[in-house]
Motif scaffolding. Structure first.
Motif, PDB file in Angstrom:
ATOM      1  N   CYS A 167       0.813  -1.232   0.000  1.00 50.91           N
ATOM      2  CA  CYS A 167       0.000   0.000   0.000  1.00 50.91           C
ATOM      3  C   CYS A 167       0.836   1.267   0.000  1.00 50.91           C
ATOM      4  CB  CYS A 167      -0.928   0.001   1.208  1.00 50.91           C
ATOM      5  SG  CYS A 167      -0.025   0.056   2.776  1.00 50.91           S
ATOM      6  N   SER A 168       2.189   1.158   0.115  1.00 47.24           N
ATOM      7  CA  SER A 168       3.051   2.330   0.209  1.00 47.24           C
ATOM      8  C   SER A 168       2.595   3.199   1.395  1.00 47.24           C
ATOM      9  CB  SER A 168       3.066   3.092  -1.119  1.00 47.24           C
ATOM     10  OG  SER A 168       3.930   4.203  -1.024  1.00 47.24           O
ATOM     11  N   GLY A 178      -0.237   4.421   1.846  1.00 46.35           N
ATOM     12  CA  GLY A 178      -1.659   4.220   2.131  1.00 46.35           C
ATOM     13  C   GLY A 178      -2.576   5.223   1.465  1.00 46.35           C
ATOM     14  N   PHE A 179      -2.187   5.715   0.259  1.00 48.54           N
ATOM     15  CA  PHE A 179      -3.045   6.737  -0.361  1.00 48.54           C
ATOM     16  C   PHE A 179      -4.368   6.166  -0.862  1.00 48.54           C
ATOM     17  CE2 PHE A 179      -2.040   5.798  -4.819  1.00 48.54           C
ATOM     18  CZ  PHE A 179      -0.819   5.132  -4.710  1.00 48.54           C
ATOM     19  N   VAL A 180      -4.413   4.858  -1.207  1.00 49.75           N
ATOM     20  CA  VAL A 180      -5.695   4.258  -1.594  1.00 49.75           C
ATOM     21  C   VAL A 180      -6.507   3.902  -0.345  1.00 49.75           C
ATOM     22  CG1 VAL A 180      -6.823   2.423  -2.914  1.00 49.75           C
ATOM     23  CG2 VAL A 180      -4.656   3.364  -3.723  1.00 49.75           C
ATOM     24  N   VAL A 181      -5.803   3.423   0.683  1.00 44.51           N
ATOM     25  CA  VAL A 181      -6.481   3.106   1.953  1.00 44.51           C
ATOM     26  C   VAL A 181      -7.160   4.361   2.504  1.00 44.51           C
ATOM     27  CG1 VAL A 181      -6.093   2.361   4.346  1.00 44.51           C
ATOM     28  CG2 VAL A 181      -4.876   1.213   2.467  1.00 44.51           C
ATOM     29  N   GLU A 182      -6.463   5.500   2.414  1.00 44.65           N
ATOM     30  CA  GLU A 182      -7.035   6.755   2.927  1.00 44.65           C
ATOM     31  C   GLU A 182      -8.277   7.147   2.131  1.00 44.65           C
ATOM     32  OE1 GLU A 182      -4.243   9.725   4.182  1.00 44.65           O
ATOM     33  OE2 GLU A 182      -5.574  11.357   3.588  1.00 44.65           O
ATOM     34  N   ALA A 183      -8.197   7.011   0.802  1.00 38.55           N
ATOM     35  CA  ALA A 183      -9.365   7.364  -0.028  1.00 38.55           C
ATOM     36  C   ALA A 183     -10.544   6.454   0.294  1.00 38.55           C
ATOM     37  CB  ALA A 183      -8.997   7.264  -1.510  1.00 38.55           C
ATOM     38  N   ALA A 184     -10.275   5.151   0.512  1.00 41.55           N
ATOM     39  CA  ALA A 184     -11.356   4.202   0.814  1.00 41.55           C
ATOM     40  C   ALA A 184     -11.951   4.514   2.188  1.00 41.55           C
ATOM     41  CB  ALA A 184     -10.835   2.771   0.766  1.00 41.55           C
ATOM     42  N   ARG A 185     -11.090   4.785   3.158  1.00 43.11           N
ATOM     43  CA  ARG A 185     -11.564   5.110   4.502  1.00 43.11           C
ATOM     44  C   ARG A 185     -12.461   6.352   4.454  1.00 43.11           C
ATOM     45  NH1 ARG A 185      -7.719   8.088   8.586  1.00 43.11           N
ATOM     46  NH2 ARG A 185      -8.162   9.621   6.967  1.00 43.11           N
ATOM     47  N   ASP A 186     -12.040   7.350   3.664  1.00 43.60           N
ATOM     48  CA  ASP A 186     -12.825   8.575   3.567  1.00 43.60           C
ATOM     49  C   ASP A 186     -14.191   8.337   2.924  1.00 43.60           C
ATOM     50  OD1 ASP A 186     -10.695   9.748   4.769  1.00 43.60           O
ATOM     51  OD2 ASP A 186      -9.977  10.840   2.998  1.00 43.60           O
ATOM     52  N   ARG A 187     -14.312   7.236   2.158  1.00 40.31           N
ATOM     53  CA  ARG A 187     -15.617   6.879   1.587  1.00 40.31           C
ATOM     54  C   ARG A 187     -16.431   5.994   2.524  1.00 40.31           C
ATOM     55  NH1 ARG A 187     -15.555   7.501  -4.225  1.00 40.31           N
ATOM     56  NH2 ARG A 187     -15.202   9.729  -4.285  1.00 40.31           N
ATOM     57  N   TRP A 201     -15.331   3.043   3.820  1.00 34.43           N
ATOM     58  CA  TRP A 201     -14.996   1.622   3.717  1.00 34.43           C
ATOM     59  C   TRP A 201     -14.156   1.210   4.912  1.00 34.43           C
ATOM     60  CZ3 TRP A 201     -13.455  -0.180  -1.887  1.00 34.43           C
ATOM     61  CH2 TRP A 201     -14.419   0.293  -2.801  1.00 34.43           C
ATOM     62  N   GLU A 202     -14.110  -0.111   5.130  1.00 29.32           N
ATOM     63  CA  GLU A 202     -13.181  -0.658   6.105  1.00 29.32           C
ATOM     64  C   GLU A 202     -11.921  -1.020   5.321  1.00 29.32           C
ATOM     65  OE1 GLU A 202     -12.887  -4.522   8.939  1.00 29.32           O
ATOM     66  OE2 GLU A 202     -14.889  -3.905   8.297  1.00 29.32           O
ATOM     67  N   ALA A 203     -10.846  -0.271   5.511  1.00 29.49           N
ATOM     68  CA  ALA A 203      -9.688  -0.420   4.633  1.00 29.49           C
ATOM     69  C   ALA A 203      -8.420  -0.700   5.427  1.00 29.49           C
ATOM     70  CB  ALA A 203      -9.512   0.839   3.790  1.00 29.49           C
ATOM     71  N   VAL A 204      -7.702  -1.728   4.983  1.00 29.51           N
ATOM     72  CA  VAL A 204      -6.464  -2.145   5.640  1.00 29.51           C
ATOM     73  C   VAL A 204      -5.357  -2.146   4.602  1.00 29.51           C
ATOM     74  CG1 VAL A 204      -5.416  -3.927   7.103  1.00 29.51           C
ATOM     75  CG2 VAL A 204      -7.905  -3.771   6.939  1.00 29.51           C
ATOM     76  N   GLY A 205      -4.134  -1.796   5.010  1.00 26.64           N
ATOM     77  CA  GLY A 205      -3.021  -1.824   4.062  1.00 26.64           C
ATOM     78  C   GLY A 205      -1.811  -2.529   4.641  1.00 26.64           C
ATOM     79  N   LEU A 206      -1.065  -3.180   3.765  1.00 32.01           N
ATOM     80  CA  LEU A 206       0.193  -3.822   4.157  1.00 32.01           C
ATOM     81  C   LEU A 206       1.307  -3.284   3.276  1.00 32.01           C
ATOM     82  CD1 LEU A 206      -0.770  -7.636   4.237  1.00 32.01           C
ATOM     83  CD2 LEU A 206      -0.882  -5.993   6.118  1.00 32.01           C
ATOM     84  N   ASP A 207       2.461  -3.037   3.872  1.00 33.11           N
ATOM     85  CA  ASP A 207       3.629  -2.705   3.059  1.00 33.11           C
ATOM     86  C   ASP A 207       4.878  -3.086   3.835  1.00 33.11           C
ATOM     87  OD1 ASP A 207       3.982  -0.840   0.356  1.00 33.11           O
ATOM     88  OD2 ASP A 207       5.782  -0.957   1.604  1.00 33.11           O
ATOM     89  N   GLY A 262       1.800   6.635   7.033  1.00 35.36           N
ATOM     90  CA  GLY A 262       0.355   6.419   6.927  1.00 35.36           C
ATOM     91  C   GLY A 262      -0.305   6.253   8.285  1.00 35.36           C
ATOM     92  N   ARG A 263       0.369   5.547   9.191  1.00 35.56           N
ATOM     93  CA  ARG A 263      -0.204   5.337  10.528  1.00 35.56           C
ATOM     94  C   ARG A 263      -0.371   6.661  11.259  1.00 35.56           C
ATOM     95  NH1 ARG A 263       0.005  -0.211  12.407  1.00 35.56           N
ATOM     96  NH2 ARG A 263      -0.153   0.540  14.536  1.00 35.56           N
ATOM     97  N   ARG A 264       0.565   7.565  11.029  1.00 36.20           N
ATOM     98  CA  ARG A 264       0.440   8.883  11.671  1.00 36.20           C
ATOM     99  C   ARG A 264      -0.774   9.636  11.135  1.00 36.20           C
ATOM    100  NH1 ARG A 264       6.122   9.344  11.366  1.00 36.20           N
ATOM    101  NH2 ARG A 264       5.971  10.845   9.680  1.00 36.20           N
ATOM    102  N   ARG A 265      -1.238   9.244   9.944  1.00 37.44           N
ATOM    103  CA  ARG A 265      -2.458   9.865   9.405  1.00 37.44           C
ATOM    104  C   ARG A 265      -3.701   9.096   9.852  1.00 37.44           C
ATOM    105  NH1 ARG A 265      -1.286  13.426   5.190  1.00 37.44           N
ATOM    106  NH2 ARG A 265      -3.403  13.235   4.369  1.00 37.44           N
ATOM    107  N   GLY A 266      -3.515   8.131  10.774  1.00 39.87           N
ATOM    108  CA  GLY A 266      -4.662   7.404  11.317  1.00 39.87           C
ATOM    109  C   GLY A 266      -5.107   6.228  10.467  1.00 39.87           C
ATOM    110  N   LEU A 267      -4.264   5.762   9.552  1.00 37.62           N
ATOM    111  CA  LEU A 267      -4.665   4.654   8.672  1.00 37.62           C
ATOM    112  C   LEU A 267      -4.289   3.311   9.294  1.00 37.62           C
ATOM    113  CD1 LEU A 267      -3.449   6.184   5.293  1.00 37.62           C
ATOM    114  CD2 LEU A 267      -5.740   6.293   6.315  1.00 37.62           C
ATOM    115  N   ASP A 268      -5.061   2.274   8.932  1.00 38.27           N
ATOM    116  CA  ASP A 268      -4.842   0.924   9.463  1.00 38.27           C
ATOM    117  C   ASP A 268      -3.805   0.207   8.593  1.00 38.27           C
ATOM    118  OD1 ASP A 268      -5.053  -1.463  10.771  1.00 38.27           O
ATOM    119  OD2 ASP A 268      -7.123  -1.892  10.153  1.00 38.27           O
ATOM    120  N   LEU A 269      -2.542   0.579   8.761  1.00 38.88           N
ATOM    121  CA  LEU A 269      -1.468   0.008   7.949  1.00 38.88           C
ATOM    122  C   LEU A 269      -0.560  -0.857   8.812  1.00 38.88           C
ATOM    123  CD1 LEU A 269      -0.257   3.033   5.745  1.00 38.88           C
ATOM    124  CD2 LEU A 269      -2.301   1.614   5.489  1.00 38.88           C
TER     125      LEU A 269
END
Ligand SMILES: [Zn+2]
Length: 561
Positions: free
Chosen positions: A376-377, A379-388, A390-396, A405-412
């Protein structure tokens, strides 16, 4: 374990003559079993058992071994399978090949895949059972507590008592699906049994269990495997979103990326003038397993070849897997990704993240889809999905990208897919953006992703398009031809083929790219050329390039059947 695969392919068949050679999506039925056999890790040797010379020739042309012709007395409509398997295993034993187990592979099961074969043999070995046979769950209206019999002209429950209406009150029952796979110990066959006493199930989905019996099954398989010609969705020019290259590649980050592209081998080449042979290992085709390949081109001291069986273009020989893990964990690579990824994260969310989520949304029915982005690098797709919503998880595997990404609150999570511990069939969509081209064994990762997707869910992936305008205009100088990092080069045809082999039906394929931007950049930086005329119409040209499926980025959605 010495495992012998036996493909029984009689010439005579009542419903469809020479059924095993009947055409489905332009290929003989038998070819789909050949695909599964080639990609399997657990079969030591595979033979075709037939009495028919034409089928023997066709099987050999597909690359299968036909060491004997089956005696005609073992080839009638009512010949049971036991003596056929005994005959094959004994014929090879006389020839010096003693099998511990035999795997029956009916060619009438075109949706059985390599992973089913491998899981059956793994299960046979780990349980010590006599046999493992593939089964499908009996649909609930057909369980004995539901079915009816005719008594004169009246319907009665087949079993005594009332029929059971509630689905949850019915027992779960299973039926052998062909069988598509039967793995049985040779000892059990010699004791005169096909299954033995301890037989274990390999559960397969209904769609994977389609058994080609009559013409109706052929038509269904044609629909699922063919699906007509490749379709490229048409978009109007005014729907075409431009890419702001200055924001995507801020400063000289892109120039740096290209300048540093051979960083893993720079030391070696400085010291030896080339890559020492003992660091490189040849590999078979990562899609079909065939070892025969022809040289396509050489670049950065590495060789890119083309598979003679399935046409995939790939790097061979390669370094080992540990080398690539080190490369992607290296500070140098992480810096490249950080410079490109973090500085443009917000732009990527708006320009690419939302676009990808919109494309997926058109192919999903869940109200709140659960999505996994593998690789997910930031997490730019995870962030877009979360904002819509969705339940979005990323691995990298890149900790600095994940940390951002985690500092932006994403589930990475900075873990490998195989260590993430997700439940099978637990996602509506699994994404692989710019991942498969980096892998020595792309099938392993694609298969793992396909298993995480619910039946009817999707895998969405991006890979560079080898048949793109970039490559056609710049040849081996195309930037994505990067053999130290990009090990596999797909086209619209070979990516669709790969998905099909893993039980995914391609239902969307599009291309988009910066082919013209990259070409003009290359002309300017490398050749000092001025192309004002082309620059003025570059966006319009790119629109047509994309519309013709010649864009550099290939986007594909495969649905789990
Ligand atoms: Zn191949």
């Amino acid at each position: 374990m010495n495992v012998l695969g036996v493909v029984p392919a009689r010439g005579g068949s009542k419903a469809i003559p020479r059924k095993n050679l009947a055409s489905i999506a332009g290929r003989p039925l038998l070819a789909y079993t050949v695909d599964a056999v080639r990609a399997s890790r657990r079969l030591t040797r595979v033979v075709v058992s037939t009495e028919d010379a034409a089928i023997a020739d066709a099987a050999r042309a597909l690359g299968l071994e036909v060491p004997f012709l089956r005696p005609v007395e073992l080839a009638s409509d009512d010949t049971p399978m036991l003596p056929v398997l005994q005959h094959a295993s004994r014929a090879l034993a006389r020839d010096g090949f003693a099998a511990d187990a035999v795997v029956l592979l009916q060619p009438t099961s075109p949706f059985r895949r390599a992973e089913h074969i491998d899981r059956a043999v793994d299960l046979l070995e780990s349980t010590g059972a006599d046999s493992v046979v593939s089964v499908v769950e009996v649909p609930h209206p057909f369980t004995p507590v539901s079915v009816l019999r005719l008594d004169g002209e009246r319907l009665h429950p087949y079993l005594d008592g009332d029929t059971v209406a509630r689905r949850q009150d019915k027992p779960r029952l299973f039926a052998r699906n062909g069988p598509a796979v039967l793995a049985v110990r040779t000892r059990v066959l010699e004791e005169g049994s096909l299954y033995g006493r301890d037989s274990r199930p390999l559960l397969m989905e209904a769609a994977e269990s389609i058994d080609i019996d009559g013409p109706g099954d052929l038509a269904l398989a044609e629909l699922l495997l063919g699906g007509g010609r490749l379709q490229v969705p048409y978009r109007r020019p005014d729907e075409y979103q431009k890419v702001d290259v200055a924001r995507l590649r801020p400063g000289d980050s892109y120039k740096q990326l290209i300048a540093k592209r051979t960083h893993p081998i720079d030391e070696l080449v400085r010291a030896h003038g080339r890559i020492p042979d003992d660091l490189l290992t040849p590999r078979p085709c990562p899609t079909c397993g065939c070892a025969a390949a022809a040289l396509e081109l050489e670049k950065d001291h590495m060789r890119i070849v083309r598979c003679t069986a399935c046409d995939l273009v790939y790097v061979s020989p390669t370094f080992d897997e540990a080398h690539y893990k080190t490369v992607y964990r290296s500070a140098e690579y992480q810096d490249i990704v950080r410079d490109l990824g973090i500085s443009s994260h917000e732009y990527r969310v708006q320009r690419f993240g939302l676009e990808r989520v919109d494309i997926m949304a058109r192919h999903l029915s869940a109200v709140r889809p659960r999505m996994l982005d593998v690789g997910c690098s930031t997490g730019f797709v995870v962030e877009a999905a979360r904002d819509r919503g969705w339940e979005a998880v990323g691995l990298d595997l890149n900790p600095s990208a994940v940390e951002y990404g985690r500092r932006r609150g994403l589930d990475l999570h900075a873990v490998a897919l195989e260590d993430a511990g997700f439940e099978p069939a637990s996602f509506d969509a699994v994404c692989l953006f710019d991942v498969l081209e980096h892998l020595i064994e792309p099938v392993r990762t694609l298969r793992a992703c396909a298993r995480l997707v619910k039946p009817g869910g999707i895998v969405f992936l991006y890979v560079p398009n080898y048949d793109s305008a970039s490559r056609l205009l710049m040849g081996r100088d195309a930037h994505f031809i990067w053999p130290t990092h990009h090990l596999n080069y797909y086209t619209p045809v070979t990516i669709r083929d790969l998905l099909r082999r893993e039980g995914l039906r391609t239902e969307y394929l599009a291309t988009e790219g910066l082919d013209l931007v990259d070409y003009l950049w290359y002309r300017r930086e490398v050749h000092g050329a001025r192309d004002e005329g082309v620059e003025a119409i570059a966006d319009l040209l790119q629109f047509f390039v994309n519309a013709g499926a010649y864009g550099k980025n290939l986007r594909v959605i495969g649905r789990r059947i």
